[in-house]
Design a protein around this motif. Structure first.
Motif, PDB file in Angstrom:
ATOM      1  N   LEU A  71      12.944   0.231   0.868  1.00  0.00           N
ATOM      2  CA  LEU A  71      13.783   0.328  -0.330  1.00  0.00           C
ATOM      3  C   LEU A  71      13.593   1.672  -1.013  1.00  0.00           C
ATOM      4  O   LEU A  71      12.455   2.165  -1.127  1.00  0.00           O
ATOM      5  CB  LEU A  71      13.431  -0.779  -1.336  1.00  0.00           C
ATOM      6  CG  LEU A  71      13.747  -2.225  -0.994  1.00  0.00           C
ATOM      7  CD1 LEU A  71      13.513  -3.101  -2.228  1.00  0.00           C
ATOM      8  CD2 LEU A  71      15.174  -2.382  -0.498  1.00  0.00           C
ATOM      9  N   LEU A  72      14.685   2.226  -1.496  1.00  0.00           N
ATOM     10  CA  LEU A  72      14.643   3.510  -2.199  1.00  0.00           C
ATOM     11  C   LEU A  72      15.624   3.518  -3.373  1.00  0.00           C
ATOM     12  O   LEU A  72      16.547   2.701  -3.435  1.00  0.00           O
ATOM     13  CB  LEU A  72      15.052   4.656  -1.269  1.00  0.00           C
ATOM     14  CG  LEU A  72      14.248   4.869  -0.013  1.00  0.00           C
ATOM     15  CD1 LEU A  72      15.059   4.478   1.200  1.00  0.00           C
ATOM     16  CD2 LEU A  72      13.789   6.296   0.099  1.00  0.00           C
ATOM     17  N   TYR A 103       9.297  -2.556   2.787  1.00  0.00           N
ATOM     18  CA  TYR A 103       8.260  -1.731   2.192  1.00  0.00           C
ATOM     19  C   TYR A 103       8.896  -0.784   1.178  1.00  0.00           C
ATOM     20  O   TYR A 103      10.100  -0.528   1.192  1.00  0.00           O
ATOM     21  CB  TYR A 103       7.551  -0.920   3.293  1.00  0.00           C
ATOM     22  CG  TYR A 103       6.286  -0.236   2.847  1.00  0.00           C
ATOM     23  CD1 TYR A 103       5.146  -0.980   2.557  1.00  0.00           C
ATOM     24  CD2 TYR A 103       6.238   1.147   2.702  1.00  0.00           C
ATOM     25  CE1 TYR A 103       3.980  -0.351   2.141  1.00  0.00           C
ATOM     26  CE2 TYR A 103       5.074   1.778   2.288  1.00  0.00           C
ATOM     27  CZ  TYR A 103       3.958   1.023   2.004  1.00  0.00           C
ATOM     28  OH  TYR A 103       2.813   1.646   1.585  1.00  0.00           O
ATOM     29  N   LEU A 104       8.080  -0.269   0.259  1.00  0.00           N
ATOM     30  CA  LEU A 104       8.545   0.746  -0.689  1.00  0.00           C
ATOM     31  C   LEU A 104       7.348   1.446  -1.293  1.00  0.00           C
ATOM     32  O   LEU A 104       6.222   0.972  -1.182  1.00  0.00           O
ATOM     33  CB  LEU A 104       9.403   0.113  -1.797  1.00  0.00           C
ATOM     34  CG  LEU A 104       8.749  -0.987  -2.629  1.00  0.00           C
ATOM     35  CD1 LEU A 104       8.005  -0.423  -3.840  1.00  0.00           C
ATOM     36  CD2 LEU A 104       9.786  -1.989  -3.094  1.00  0.00           C
ATOM     37  N   GLN A 105       7.618   2.560  -1.928  1.00  0.00           N
ATOM     38  CA  GLN A 105       6.610   3.294  -2.681  1.00  0.00           C
ATOM     39  C   GLN A 105       7.065   3.293  -4.129  1.00  0.00           C
ATOM     40  O   GLN A 105       8.260   3.470  -4.412  1.00  0.00           O
ATOM     41  CB  GLN A 105       6.513   4.733  -2.142  1.00  0.00           C
ATOM     42  CG  GLN A 105       5.352   5.549  -2.692  1.00  0.00           C
ATOM     43  CD  GLN A 105       5.674   6.199  -4.019  1.00  0.00           C
ATOM     44  OE1 GLN A 105       6.816   6.521  -4.298  1.00  0.00           O
ATOM     45  NE2 GLN A 105       4.660   6.356  -4.845  1.00  0.00           N
ATOM     46  N   THR A 106       6.137   3.080  -5.070  1.00  0.00           N
ATOM     47  CA  THR A 106       6.565   2.969  -6.464  1.00  0.00           C
ATOM     48  C   THR A 106       5.498   3.402  -7.448  1.00  0.00           C
ATOM     49  O   THR A 106       4.302   3.328  -7.157  1.00  0.00           O
ATOM     50  CB  THR A 106       6.959   1.506  -6.785  1.00  0.00           C
ATOM     51  OG1 THR A 106       7.521   1.473  -8.101  1.00  0.00           O
ATOM     52  CG2 THR A 106       5.761   0.575  -6.709  1.00  0.00           C
ATOM     53  N   SER A 108       5.938   1.851 -10.373  1.00  0.00           N
ATOM     54  CA  SER A 108       6.135   0.681 -11.239  1.00  0.00           C
ATOM     55  C   SER A 108       5.694  -0.597 -10.524  1.00  0.00           C
ATOM     56  O   SER A 108       6.495  -1.525 -10.331  1.00  0.00           O
ATOM     57  CB  SER A 108       7.613   0.567 -11.645  1.00  0.00           C
ATOM     58  OG  SER A 108       8.074   1.739 -12.266  1.00  0.00           O
ATOM     59  N   PRO A 109       4.412  -0.692 -10.125  1.00  0.00           N
ATOM     60  CA  PRO A 109       3.982  -1.859  -9.348  1.00  0.00           C
ATOM     61  C   PRO A 109       4.132  -3.179 -10.104  1.00  0.00           C
ATOM     62  O   PRO A 109       4.390  -4.218  -9.476  1.00  0.00           O
ATOM     63  CB  PRO A 109       2.510  -1.551  -9.038  1.00  0.00           C
ATOM     64  CG  PRO A 109       2.091  -0.578 -10.086  1.00  0.00           C
ATOM     65  CD  PRO A 109       3.310   0.234 -10.387  1.00  0.00           C
ATOM     66  N   ASN A 110       3.982  -3.157 -11.426  1.00  0.00           N
ATOM     67  CA  ASN A 110       4.066  -4.415 -12.180  1.00  0.00           C
ATOM     68  C   ASN A 110       5.454  -5.039 -12.069  1.00  0.00           C
ATOM     69  O   ASN A 110       5.597  -6.263 -11.988  1.00  0.00           O
ATOM     70  CB  ASN A 110       3.707  -4.174 -13.650  1.00  0.00           C
ATOM     71  CG  ASN A 110       2.249  -3.784 -13.822  1.00  0.00           C
ATOM     72  OD1 ASN A 110       1.432  -4.045 -12.934  1.00  0.00           O
ATOM     73  ND2 ASN A 110       1.920  -3.146 -14.928  1.00  0.00           N
ATOM     74  N   PHE A 111       6.479  -4.183 -12.076  1.00  0.00           N
ATOM     75  CA  PHE A 111       7.847  -4.685 -11.908  1.00  0.00           C
ATOM     76  C   PHE A 111       7.986  -5.371 -10.560  1.00  0.00           C
ATOM     77  O   PHE A 111       8.493  -6.498 -10.460  1.00  0.00           O
ATOM     78  CB  PHE A 111       8.856  -3.540 -12.049  1.00  0.00           C
ATOM     79  CG  PHE A 111      10.192  -3.838 -11.447  1.00  0.00           C
ATOM     80  CD1 PHE A 111      11.046  -4.782 -12.025  1.00  0.00           C
ATOM     81  CD2 PHE A 111      10.609  -3.200 -10.287  1.00  0.00           C
ATOM     82  CE1 PHE A 111      12.273  -5.072 -11.464  1.00  0.00           C
ATOM     83  CE2 PHE A 111      11.832  -3.477  -9.721  1.00  0.00           C
ATOM     84  CZ  PHE A 111      12.668  -4.424 -10.303  1.00  0.00           C
ATOM     85  N   ARG A 120       0.522  -3.176  -1.246  1.00  0.00           N
ATOM     86  CA  ARG A 120       0.115  -2.825   0.120  1.00  0.00           C
ATOM     87  C   ARG A 120      -0.585  -1.469  -0.003  1.00  0.00           C
ATOM     88  O   ARG A 120       0.088  -0.437  -0.054  1.00  0.00           O
ATOM     89  CB  ARG A 120       1.337  -2.735   1.028  1.00  0.00           C
ATOM     90  CG  ARG A 120       1.022  -2.392   2.475  1.00  0.00           C
ATOM     91  CD  ARG A 120       0.332  -3.546   3.183  1.00  0.00           C
ATOM     92  NE  ARG A 120       0.002  -3.199   4.553  1.00  0.00           N
ATOM     93  CZ  ARG A 120       0.724  -3.540   5.611  1.00  0.00           C
ATOM     94  NH1 ARG A 120       1.827  -4.232   5.448  1.00  0.00           N
ATOM     95  NH2 ARG A 120       0.352  -3.180   6.808  1.00  0.00           N
ATOM     96  N   PRO A 121      -1.920  -1.470  -0.100  1.00  0.00           N
ATOM     97  CA  PRO A 121      -2.636  -0.229  -0.412  1.00  0.00           C
ATOM     98  C   PRO A 121      -2.441   0.861   0.639  1.00  0.00           C
ATOM     99  O   PRO A 121      -2.170   0.579   1.807  1.00  0.00           O
ATOM    100  CB  PRO A 121      -4.106  -0.662  -0.458  1.00  0.00           C
ATOM    101  CG  PRO A 121      -4.071  -2.134  -0.556  1.00  0.00           C
ATOM    102  CD  PRO A 121      -2.810  -2.593   0.086  1.00  0.00           C
ATOM    103  N   THR A 122      -2.615   2.077   0.169  1.00  0.00           N
ATOM    104  CA  THR A 122      -2.640   3.273   0.991  1.00  0.00           C
ATOM    105  C   THR A 122      -1.292   3.603   1.629  1.00  0.00           C
ATOM    106  O   THR A 122      -1.018   3.295   2.789  1.00  0.00           O
ATOM    107  CB  THR A 122      -3.710   3.211   2.111  1.00  0.00           C
ATOM    108  OG1 THR A 122      -4.933   2.773   1.557  1.00  0.00           O
ATOM    109  CG2 THR A 122      -3.906   4.585   2.722  1.00  0.00           C
TER     110      THR A 122
END
Ligand SMILES: CC(C)(COP(=O)(O)OP(=O)(O)OC[C@H]1O[C@@H](n2cnc3c(N)ncnc32)[C@H](O)[C@@H]1OP(=O)(O)O)[C@@H](O)C(=O)NCCC(=O)NCCS
Length: 143
Positions: A71-72, A103-106, A108-111, A120-122
């Motif tokens: 997701l982006l 998968y995604l990078q963010t 805003s992890p709480n959202f 998903r660490p690292t």
């Protein structure tokens, strides 16, 4: 407030307005309006949110159509946040990704945890050449 959604349909997007609103929200990563359009056009699935024809949200997904997706550009315009817009856009994309690891990078992890994602660490990354192929010489920067 009447929010309308468009799935896999880029026709209603004013890319200049999107670029402007991303800048206002400090969520602009440097793509031109044309590059934004190209990013979404080259994605596997897209979802946009509009209010009275104005863009107020975006999300897109890349997928191999087997087991992996990413997701982006998940964004809701500042004045429209906390109204369920991002959740709706992501739910729309996820509905087309059944069986896939998404998968995604963010920042805003709480959202994302709120809407059912797990950390998903690292994450790892590399930029090949310069980002967006930008020429960073002073004369190019003023173009
Ligand atoms: C993160 C972002 C996309 C959320 O958009 P939004 O439309 O406000 O989100 P929603 O209204 O759909 O929220 C869904 C749920 O998450 C919660 N939520 C929203 N933002 C949150 C945050 N920053 N922290 C914790 N929870 C949050 C909402 O309260 C809601 O919970 P509820 O349904 O149980 O009440 C938006 O704040 C944004 O565009 N931020 C800047 C860009 C960004 O960080 N994008 C994500 C990085 S990829």
């Amino acid at each position: 407030m009447n929010i309308e959604y468009a799935s896999n349909d880029l026709g209603g997007v004013n890319w200049t307005q999107l670029k402007s609103r991303l800048q206002v929200d400090e969520f602009d990563n440097g793509r031109t309006a044309a590059q934004l359009r190209e990013s979404f056009a080259n994605s596997d699935s897209t979802c946009f949110a509009f209010c009275d024809g104005d863009i107020v949200g975006t999300a897109r997904a890349l997928s191999d159509h087997v087991g992996s997706a990413y997701l982006l550009d998940v964004w809701t315009y500042g004045p429209f946040r906390r109204k369920g817009i991002a959740r709706t856009m992501i739910d729309t994309l996820l509905a087309g990704l059944t069986g896939q690891h998404v998968y995604l990078q963010t920042d805003s992890p709480n959202f994302y945890e709120r809407i059912g994602f797990s950390p998903r660490p690292t994450g790892m990354e590399i930029i090949v050449g310069t980002f967006l192929g930008a020429d960073l010489t002073p004369s190019a920067a003023s173009d």
